[in-house]
Design a protein around this motif. Structure first.
Motif, mmCIF file in Angstrom:
data_model
loop_
_atom_site.group_PDB
_atom_site.id
_atom_site.type_symbol
_atom_site.label_atom_id
_atom_site.label_comp_id
_atom_site.label_asym_id
_atom_site.label_seq_id
_atom_site.Cartn_x
_atom_site.Cartn_y
_atom_site.Cartn_z
ATOM 1 N N ALA A 44 0.809 -1.217 0.000
ATOM 2 C CA ALA A 44 0.000 0.000 0.000
ATOM 3 C C ALA A 44 0.846 1.272 0.000
ATOM 4 O O ALA A 44 0.576 2.210 -0.766
ATOM 5 C CB ALA A 44 -0.945 -0.014 1.201
ATOM 6 N N ASN A 45 1.855 1.352 0.853
ATOM 7 C CA ASN A 45 2.671 2.564 0.885
ATOM 8 C C ASN A 45 3.478 2.712 -0.399
ATOM 9 O O ASN A 45 3.670 3.825 -0.899
ATOM 10 C CB ASN A 45 3.582 2.554 2.111
ATOM 11 N N GLN A 46 3.934 1.604 -0.945
ATOM 12 C CA GLN A 46 4.676 1.630 -2.204
ATOM 13 C C GLN A 46 3.829 2.203 -3.336
ATOM 14 O O GLN A 46 4.248 3.130 -4.042
ATOM 15 C CB GLN A 46 5.127 0.210 -2.557
ATOM 16 N N VAL A 47 2.631 1.650 -3.541
ATOM 17 C CA VAL A 47 1.811 2.110 -4.663
ATOM 18 C C VAL A 47 1.322 3.533 -4.451
ATOM 19 O O VAL A 47 1.129 4.281 -5.418
ATOM 20 C CB VAL A 47 0.624 1.157 -4.959
ATOM 21 N N SER A 48 1.121 3.941 -3.202
ATOM 22 C CA SER A 48 0.695 5.308 -2.914
ATOM 23 C C SER A 48 1.737 6.309 -3.404
ATOM 24 O O SER A 48 1.411 7.316 -4.047
ATOM 25 C CB SER A 48 0.457 5.498 -1.414
ATOM 26 N N ILE A 49 3.004 6.043 -3.095
ATOM 27 C CA ILE A 49 4.084 6.938 -3.508
ATOM 28 C C ILE A 49 4.247 6.909 -5.026
ATOM 29 O O ILE A 49 4.381 7.955 -5.674
ATOM 30 C CB ILE A 49 5.400 6.544 -2.807
ATOM 31 N N TRP A 50 4.241 5.714 -5.606
ATOM 32 C CA TRP A 50 4.337 5.587 -7.063
ATOM 33 C C TRP A 50 3.220 6.362 -7.753
ATOM 34 O O TRP A 50 3.439 7.044 -8.763
ATOM 35 C CB TRP A 50 4.292 4.113 -7.449
ATOM 36 N N GLU A 51 2.013 6.259 -7.222
ATOM 37 C CA GLU A 51 0.862 6.957 -7.794
ATOM 38 C C GLU A 51 1.074 8.468 -7.764
ATOM 39 O O GLU A 51 0.785 9.177 -8.740
ATOM 40 C CB GLU A 51 -0.416 6.577 -7.035
ATOM 41 N N GLY A 52 1.588 8.977 -6.653
ATOM 42 C CA GLY A 52 1.849 10.406 -6.567
ATOM 43 C C GLY A 52 2.885 10.859 -7.580
ATOM 44 O O GLY A 52 2.746 11.931 -8.200
ATOM 45 N N LEU A 53 3.923 10.055 -7.778
ATOM 46 C CA LEU A 53 4.938 10.377 -8.778
ATOM 47 C C LEU A 53 4.352 10.321 -10.181
ATOM 48 O O LEU A 53 4.658 11.160 -11.040
ATOM 49 C CB LEU A 53 6.117 9.412 -8.651
ATOM 50 N N ARG A 54 3.513 9.339 -10.424
ATOM 51 C CA ARG A 54 2.859 9.234 -11.735
ATOM 52 C C ARG A 54 2.029 10.473 -12.020
ATOM 53 O O ARG A 54 2.102 11.053 -13.110
ATOM 54 C CB ARG A 54 1.976 7.983 -11.775
#
Length: 248
Positions: free
Chosen positions: A209-219
């Motif tokens: 969850a924390n991984q995809v949250s950060i990736w999503e923000g960068l995207r």
């Protein structure tokens, strides 16, 4: 420097974001704690955690942080609202912060589309009834859930204190041979140091969850170029996925 604003419910694994930031070049993750009146992985409590009142207040504080994008970093506090309710959450945050916004539930969908994966196993720390809401959310996005395991932990605080070896064993033990990826949906779980070992042991992608949250923000900030881990997702290159909350 890219600044991804994080709206994070209560206190449990917020320091995980500092660990991720230390391993990602030119990324800052300013974090605002949103109100959690009751720490419980229970549907009624989660509906309050993700309410418009709570998110608007947090988003107002985040709007002064000079951010490039914002993420409501709570999987259960978004998917319990269903697809349309989670989409309204995102729109509400975006209206306040004035930058692109998303939530962890949509981040999982976008990450799977980025990696072109559609068959998953879920290893959820939540009780089973809450985890089933996540399964339904993914199914509506066209994801095939092959297996669902629930750890049955009621509070985020307890998840945040989960021993790393226990967390690793739980995820590894609940893979499915036909799954392209294993999803670990709780932002209360410390995962930055576990993703690479889990992927190495399983030989497949692990999304936390924390991984995809950060990736999503960068995207959303236009900065999802390939970069060193943790995990296959960050190394996957520039995303071309369409925002699921705008068009399914």
């Amino acid at each position: 420097m890219t600044r991804v604003g994080i709206l994070y419910p209560g206190y449990s694994a917020e320091d995980d974001y500092k660990t991720f930031a230390s391993r990602l070049d030119d990324v800052e993750l300013p974090l605002v704690h949103t109100l959690m009146r009751e720490d419980a992985h229970r549907v009624d409590a989660l509906l309050d955690v993700g309410s418009e009142e709570v998110l608007s207040k947090g988003a107002e504080e985040l709007s002064n942080a000079g951010i490039d994008s914002a993420v409501w970093a709570c999987t259960s506090g978004s998917f319990v609202f269903g697809w349309d309710g989670a989409r309204r959450q995102v729109q509400g945050v975006r209206d306040v912060v004035g930058v692109p916004a998303s939530s962890t539930s949509f981040a999982f969908v976008h990450a799977l589309r980025q990696l072109r994966l559609s068959r998953v196993a879920i290893a959820a720390t939540y009780p089973d009834d809450v985890a089933r809401h996540f399964e339904r959310f993914l199914t509506e996005a066209g994801v095939t859930v092959l297996s669902l395991a629930s750890h049955g932990i009621v509070t985020a605080a307890e998840v945040g204190r989960l021993d790393p070896d226990e967390a690793l064993d739980f995820v590894i033990s609940n893979d499915h041979p036909g799954a392209d990826a294993v999803l670990v949906p709780d932002t209360a779980l410390h995962s930055a140091d576990l993703i690479d070992p889990m992927e190495a042991l399983l030989g497949k992608t692990v999304l936390t969850a924390n991984q995809v949250s950060i990736w999503e923000g960068l995207r959303l900030a236009g900065r999802c170029e390939s970069r060193p881990g943790p995990g296959n997702l960050f190394r996957s290159g520039t995303s071309t996925v369409r925002d699921a909350f705008e068009r399914r």
